[in-house]
Design a protein around this motif. Structure first.
Motif, PDB file in Angstrom:
ATOM      1  N   ARG A  52       0.826  -1.209   0.000  1.00 13.10           N
ATOM      2  CA  ARG A  52       0.000   0.000   0.000  1.00 13.10           C
ATOM      3  C   ARG A  52       0.862   1.263   0.000  1.00 13.10           C
ATOM      4  NH1 ARG A  52      -2.490  -4.200   1.089  1.00 13.10           N
ATOM      5  NH2 ARG A  52      -4.725  -4.430   0.814  1.00 13.10           N
ATOM      6  N   PHE A  53       1.985   1.219   0.692  1.00 12.77           N
ATOM      7  CA  PHE A  53       2.923   2.338   0.680  1.00 12.77           C
ATOM      8  C   PHE A  53       3.449   2.558  -0.741  1.00 12.77           C
ATOM      9  CE2 PHE A  53       6.914   4.527   1.306  1.00 12.77           C
ATOM     10  CZ  PHE A  53       6.668   5.383   2.362  1.00 12.77           C
ATOM     11  N   ALA A  54       3.842   1.470  -1.393  1.00 13.10           N
ATOM     12  CA  ALA A  54       4.332   1.559  -2.770  1.00 13.10           C
ATOM     13  C   ALA A  54       3.249   2.105  -3.704  1.00 13.10           C
ATOM     14  CB  ALA A  54       4.808   0.188  -3.255  1.00 13.10           C
ATOM     15  N   ALA A  55       1.998   1.692  -3.489  1.00 14.65           N
ATOM     16  CA  ALA A  55       0.902   2.190  -4.324  1.00 14.65           C
ATOM     17  C   ALA A  55       0.711   3.693  -4.150  1.00 14.65           C
ATOM     18  CB  ALA A  55      -0.392   1.452  -4.002  1.00 14.65           C
ATOM     19  N   LYS A  56       0.853   4.178  -2.929  1.00 10.36           N
ATOM     20  CA  LYS A  56       0.726   5.616  -2.684  1.00 10.36           C
ATOM     21  C   LYS A  56       1.842   6.385  -3.400  1.00 10.36           C
ATOM     22  CE  LYS A  56      -1.358   4.940   1.848  1.00 10.36           C
ATOM     23  NZ  LYS A  56      -2.505   5.856   1.873  1.00 10.36           N
ATOM     24  N   GLU A  57       3.065   5.871  -3.297  1.00 14.25           N
ATOM     25  CA  GLU A  57       4.194   6.503  -3.991  1.00 14.25           C
ATOM     26  C   GLU A  57       3.965   6.500  -5.500  1.00 14.25           C
ATOM     27  OE1 GLU A  57       6.888   8.076  -3.068  1.00 14.25           O
ATOM     28  OE2 GLU A  57       7.418   7.428  -1.039  1.00 14.25           O
ATOM     29  N   ALA A  58       3.522   5.369  -6.032  1.00 13.80           N
ATOM     30  CA  ALA A  58       3.267   5.262  -7.471  1.00 13.80           C
ATOM     31  C   ALA A  58       2.149   6.209  -7.902  1.00 13.80           C
ATOM     32  CB  ALA A  58       2.927   3.821  -7.840  1.00 13.80           C
ATOM     33  N   CYS A  59       1.112   6.324  -7.080  1.00  8.93           N
ATOM     34  CA  CYS A  59      -0.007   7.217  -7.394  1.00  8.93           C
ATOM     35  C   CYS A  59       0.447   8.674  -7.400  1.00  8.93           C
ATOM     36  CB  CYS A  59      -1.140   6.998  -6.397  1.00  8.93           C
ATOM     37  SG  CYS A  59      -2.627   7.939  -6.798  1.00  8.93           S
ATOM     38  N   ALA A  60       1.248   9.042  -6.422  1.00 14.40           N
ATOM     39  CA  ALA A  60       1.753  10.421  -6.364  1.00 14.40           C
ATOM     40  C   ALA A  60       2.582  10.742  -7.607  1.00 14.40           C
ATOM     41  CB  ALA A  60       2.566  10.627  -5.089  1.00 14.40           C
ATOM     42  N   LYS A  61       3.341   9.770  -8.077  1.00 12.43           N
ATOM     43  CA  LYS A  61       4.117   9.955  -9.313  1.00 12.43           C
ATOM     44  C   LYS A  61       3.182  10.083 -10.516  1.00 12.43           C
ATOM     45  CE  LYS A  61       8.026   7.392  -7.441  1.00 12.43           C
ATOM     46  NZ  LYS A  61       8.723   6.085  -7.431  1.00 12.43           N
ATOM     47  N   ALA A  62       2.150   9.241 -10.558  1.00 15.63           N
ATOM     48  CA  ALA A  62       1.197   9.305 -11.674  1.00 15.63           C
ATOM     49  C   ALA A  62       0.457  10.638 -11.701  1.00 15.63           C
ATOM     50  CB  ALA A  62       0.203   8.144 -11.589  1.00 15.63           C
ATOM     51  N   LEU A  63       0.213  11.206 -10.531  1.00 18.62           N
ATOM     52  CA  LEU A  63      -0.436  12.522 -10.461  1.00 18.62           C
ATOM     53  C   LEU A  63       0.499  13.644 -10.895  1.00 18.62           C
ATOM     54  CD1 LEU A  63      -2.362  12.147  -7.083  1.00 18.62           C
ATOM     55  CD2 LEU A  63      -3.378  12.353  -9.374  1.00 18.62           C
ATOM     56  N   GLY A  64       1.794  13.352 -10.933  1.00 16.81           N
ATOM     57  CA  GLY A  64       2.782  14.335 -11.378  1.00 16.81           C
ATOM     58  C   GLY A  64       3.245  15.287 -10.297  1.00 16.81           C
ATOM     59  N   THR A  65       2.911  14.999  -9.048  1.00 16.18           N
ATOM     60  CA  THR A  65       3.279  15.911  -7.967  1.00 16.18           C
ATOM     61  C   THR A  65       4.242  15.302  -6.963  1.00 16.18           C
ATOM     62  OG1 THR A  65       1.438  15.153  -6.622  1.00 16.18           O
ATOM     63  CG2 THR A  65       1.056  17.095  -8.005  1.00 16.18           C
ATOM     64  N   GLY A  66       4.254  13.988  -6.861  1.00 17.77           N
ATOM     65  CA  GLY A  66       4.902  13.388  -5.703  1.00 17.77           C
ATOM     66  C   GLY A  66       4.099  13.791  -4.484  1.00 17.77           C
ATOM     67  N   LEU A  67       4.719  13.709  -3.342  1.00 19.68           N
ATOM     68  CA  LEU A  67       4.034  14.102  -2.098  1.00 19.68           C
ATOM     69  C   LEU A  67       4.323  15.572  -1.831  1.00 19.68           C
ATOM     70  CD1 LEU A  67       4.720  10.808  -0.303  1.00 19.68           C
ATOM     71  CD2 LEU A  67       2.460  11.809  -0.623  1.00 19.68           C
ATOM     72  N   SER A  68       3.715  16.412  -2.648  1.00 21.42           N
ATOM     73  CA  SER A  68       3.866  17.858  -2.512  1.00 21.42           C
ATOM     74  C   SER A  68       2.649  18.523  -3.144  1.00 21.42           C
ATOM     75  CB  SER A  68       5.157  18.336  -3.194  1.00 21.42           C
ATOM     76  OG  SER A  68       5.081  18.143  -4.587  1.00 21.42           O
ATOM     77  N   ARG A  69       2.638  19.837  -3.116  1.00 26.97           N
ATOM     78  CA  ARG A  69       1.562  20.622  -3.725  1.00 26.97           C
ATOM     79  C   ARG A  69       0.180  20.173  -3.247  1.00 26.97           C
ATOM     80  NH1 ARG A  69       3.697  20.956  -9.811  1.00 26.97           N
ATOM     81  NH2 ARG A  69       1.554  20.421 -10.179  1.00 26.97           N
ATOM     82  N   GLY A  70       0.089  19.914  -1.936  1.00 22.79           N
ATOM     83  CA  GLY A  70      -1.199  19.591  -1.343  1.00 22.79           C
ATOM     84  C   GLY A  70      -1.600  18.134  -1.395  1.00 22.79           C
TER      85      GLY A  70
END
Length: 133
Positions: A52-70
């Motif tokens: 699940r941690f890996a999925a969150k990281e992958a999702c943040a990358k797919a969104l193009g933001t990483g864990l930033s910009r809200g």
């Protein structure tokens, strides 16, 4: 059309150490209630959390933001469709970012695959825009 693509690979032992060291503080900071309930029932608890941690990281990358910009950890949660297929439920900043990158007249489909083979866990996330008919 594909709007975003992300992948992540994590060492399950890293999550094991984090769970031992930070326990509930870590799981409540990073994971949704649904994810905690599912992972805490698993015999291989650390592997479940790692996927699940890996999925969150992958999702943040797919969104193009990483864990930033809200976009925060608990804005992205792995949930299962009725047949068992995983997908991501996005809320807060992640949902806002998803809406911002969707072309007009389209809706998002978030495809997720997660796997583990000790000591590794891996996830891929594809965000697809489909015509909203």
């Amino acid at each position: 059309m594909i709007i975003g693509l992300g992948s992540d690979l994590i060492d399950i032992r890293r999550i094991e150490r984090t769970l031992e060291r930070h326990g509930e503080r870590f799981v409540h900071r990073v994971f949704t209630e649904i994810e905690r309930a599912k992972s805490d029932r698993r015999h291989e608890r650390a592997a479940s959390y790692a996927k699940r941690f890996a999925a969150k990281e992958a999702c943040a990358k797919a969104l193009g933001t990483g864990l930033s910009r809200g976009v925060f950890w608990r804005d992205m949660g792995v949930v299962n469709l009725p047949g068992g297929k995983p997908t991501m439920q996005l809320t807060g900043g992640a949902a806002a970012r998803l809406e911002a990158i969707m072309p007009p007249g389209h809706k998002a489909l978030v495809h997720v695959t997660i796997t583990d083979d000790f000591p590794l866990a891996q996830a891929f996330v594809i965000i697809e825009a489909v015509a909203d008919v």
